[in-house]
Design a protein around this motif. Structure first.
Motif, short mmCIF file in Angstrom:
data_model
loop_
_atom_site.label_atom_id
_atom_site.label_comp_id
_atom_site.label_asym_id
_atom_site.label_seq_id
_atom_site.Cartn_x
_atom_site.Cartn_y
_atom_site.Cartn_z
N ARG A 269 21.68 22.64 8.06
CA ARG A 269 22.36 23.51 7.09
C ARG A 269 21.39 23.81 5.95
N SER A 270 20.84 25.00 5.95
CA SER A 270 19.80 25.33 4.99
C SER A 270 20.02 26.71 4.40
N TYR A 271 19.37 26.95 3.28
CA TYR A 271 19.29 28.30 2.72
C TYR A 271 18.04 28.40 1.86
N ALA A 272 17.65 29.63 1.57
CA ALA A 272 16.44 29.87 0.77
C ALA A 272 16.86 30.56 -0.52
N PRO A 273 16.92 29.84 -1.64
CA PRO A 273 17.45 30.43 -2.87
C PRO A 273 16.67 31.62 -3.39
N ASP A 274 15.36 31.65 -3.19
CA ASP A 274 14.60 32.82 -3.61
C ASP A 274 13.58 33.24 -2.56
N GLY A 275 13.75 32.78 -1.35
CA GLY A 275 12.87 33.18 -0.27
C GLY A 275 11.60 32.37 -0.17
N LEU A 276 11.28 31.57 -1.19
CA LEU A 276 10.00 30.87 -1.21
C LEU A 276 10.05 29.51 -0.55
N PHE A 277 11.22 28.92 -0.42
CA PHE A 277 11.33 27.59 0.17
C PHE A 277 12.75 27.40 0.70
N TRP A 278 12.93 26.32 1.44
CA TRP A 278 14.25 25.97 1.96
C TRP A 278 14.88 24.84 1.16
N LEU A 279 16.19 24.89 1.04
CA LEU A 279 16.97 23.75 0.59
C LEU A 279 17.94 23.38 1.70
N VAL A 280 18.10 22.08 1.91
CA VAL A 280 19.04 21.57 2.91
C VAL A 280 20.30 21.14 2.19
N LEU A 281 21.45 21.56 2.72
CA LEU A 281 22.74 21.23 2.11
C LEU A 281 23.33 20.00 2.79
N GLU A 282 23.32 18.88 2.10
CA GLU A 282 23.99 17.69 2.61
C GLU A 282 25.46 17.71 2.21
N LYS A 283 25.71 18.23 1.02
CA LYS A 283 27.06 18.43 0.53
C LYS A 283 27.17 19.88 0.10
N ASN A 284 28.37 20.35 -0.09
CA ASN A 284 28.57 21.77 -0.32
C ASN A 284 27.82 22.32 -1.53
N LYS A 285 27.62 21.50 -2.56
CA LYS A 285 27.02 22.01 -3.79
C LYS A 285 25.69 21.34 -4.12
N ILE A 286 25.17 20.54 -3.22
CA ILE A 286 23.94 19.81 -3.50
C ILE A 286 22.88 20.15 -2.47
N GLY A 287 21.73 20.61 -2.94
CA GLY A 287 20.63 20.94 -2.04
C GLY A 287 19.44 20.02 -2.28
N ARG A 288 18.68 19.78 -1.24
CA ARG A 288 17.46 18.97 -1.35
C ARG A 288 16.40 19.60 -0.46
N TYR A 289 15.15 19.20 -0.69
CA TYR A 289 14.07 19.68 0.15
C TYR A 289 14.17 19.02 1.53
N PRO A 290 13.75 19.71 2.59
CA PRO A 290 13.86 19.14 3.94
C PRO A 290 12.92 17.96 4.15
N LYS A 291 13.38 17.02 4.98
CA LYS A 291 12.54 15.90 5.42
C LYS A 291 11.59 16.43 6.49
N ALA A 292 10.31 16.10 6.37
CA ALA A 292 9.32 16.82 7.17
C ALA A 292 8.24 15.92 7.74
N ALA A 293 7.56 16.47 8.74
CA ALA A 293 6.36 15.87 9.31
C ALA A 293 5.24 16.90 9.25
N LEU A 294 4.01 16.43 9.21
CA LEU A 294 2.87 17.34 9.25
C LEU A 294 2.71 17.89 10.66
N VAL A 295 2.51 19.20 10.76
CA VAL A 295 2.37 19.82 12.06
C VAL A 295 0.95 19.67 12.60
N GLY A 296 -0.02 19.43 11.70
CA GLY A 296 -1.40 19.28 12.13
C GLY A 296 -2.12 20.60 12.35
N ALA A 297 -1.67 21.64 11.64
CA ALA A 297 -2.27 22.97 11.78
C ALA A 297 -2.32 23.65 10.42
#
Length: 286
Positions: free
Chosen positions: A156-184
């Motif tokens: 469940r994600s959205y991009a508030p200004d197109g520059l990055f993603w926020l993940v919605l864990e709760k309806n009104k709270i967003g956080r940055y996604p948990k990630a791994a390095l792709v190696g590229a």
């Protein structure tokens, strides 16, 4: 495993985006490529259609000219494209970003590796921000060195200004996604287009941030952060890049702004303390 590439676009031709090359760079590993295409006053749509590419899915959109708040229109357009992706992973490319052909298998292997790892929501690329010409790139905490460009389509994600993603864990709270390095590496060419095209782009873009256009002069930057690129550009970019035979030379009389002086101090701290202080819109978990 199905992979959906996507982007949003408007007046890509007259604004100097290498959007055809950007799309072509990932076509070998995506099953579809979705484009949210706004109203264009140039040949952008014809250029896309001339690709005669069955993987392309063009969605015609409108841009809300009344929305001037912090680039939210860009977030709207990005999400229109993303919401029409059907893959297990969504692979977002801005229209001036290109993937190297040598990295394609690594990228696909990373998606396969983390497909069933519930802790990993996104994959992060290293970045090369080319500046002034094809022989030069910028290295400074003021220019992000890594960013997520691939996300699981079940998040469940959205991009508030197109520059990055926020993940919605709760309806009104967003956080940055948990990630791994792709190696590229992501090759970013926005600042290689002509100054005329960059200024035209700025005039069209700044209105969506409630800002006025300030004339852009590539020479007005500190030479200290301009580094020589000694690698090989992606094959798709060979005919797009203007010829250049040396590192870009900034104005030697240029005086650093207060923010740039801060970035110089951060560079020193990075060097002596082994830190990496550029902005991060993700949380590394792998």
């Amino acid at each position: 495993m199905k992979i959906s590439g996507f982007t949003f676009l408007k007046n890509g031709q007259i604004l100097g985006y290498p959007f055809i090359q950007s799309i072509q760079s990932v076509l070998p590993i995506v099953d579809e490529f979705v484009i949210a295409l706004g109203p264009c006053e140039d040949e952008t749509q014809k250029m896309l259609e001339a690709m005669n590419e069955p993987k392309l899915k063009i969605i015609h959109t409108q841009w809300n000219s009344k929305m001037k708040d912090r680039g939210y229109v860009y977030g709207q357009q990005k999400m229109i494209a993303q919401f029409n992706c059907s893959g297990d992973w969504v692979f977002y490319l801005e229209a001036d970003e290109v993937v190297h052909e040598d990295d394609l298998q690594t990228i696909k292997s990373s998606m396969q590796k983390y497909l069933h790892d519930d802790e990993v929501e996104a994959l992060v690329f290293d970045y090369l921000h080319f500046y002034g010409n094809q022989n030069s790139y910028l290295w400074s905490p003021g220019w992000y060195r890594r960013a997520p460009r691939i996300l699981k389509n079940t998040i469940r994600s959205y991009a508030p200004d197109g520059l990055f993603w926020l993940v919605l864990e709760k309806n009104k709270i967003g956080r940055y996604p948990k990630a791994a390095l792709v190696g590229a590496t992501m090759y970013h060419y926005g600042w290689v287009r002509s100054e005329e095209q960059m200024n035209l782009k700025s005039k069209q873009v700044q209105q969506y941030w409630s800002k006025s256009h300030q004339s852009i002069d590539y020479s007005q930057i500190g030479q200290q952060i301009i580094k020589e690129f000694r690698g090989v550009h992606p094959e798709v970019m060979k005919n797009w890049l203007p010829d250049a035979f040396e590192v870009y030379h900034a104005d030697p009389a240029y005086r650093l702004t207060r923010k740039e002086k801060k970035h110089q101090l951060m560079l020193m701290l990075e060097k002596f303390l082994g830190l990496e202080l550029s902005k991060k819109h993700y949380k590394l978990v792998r």
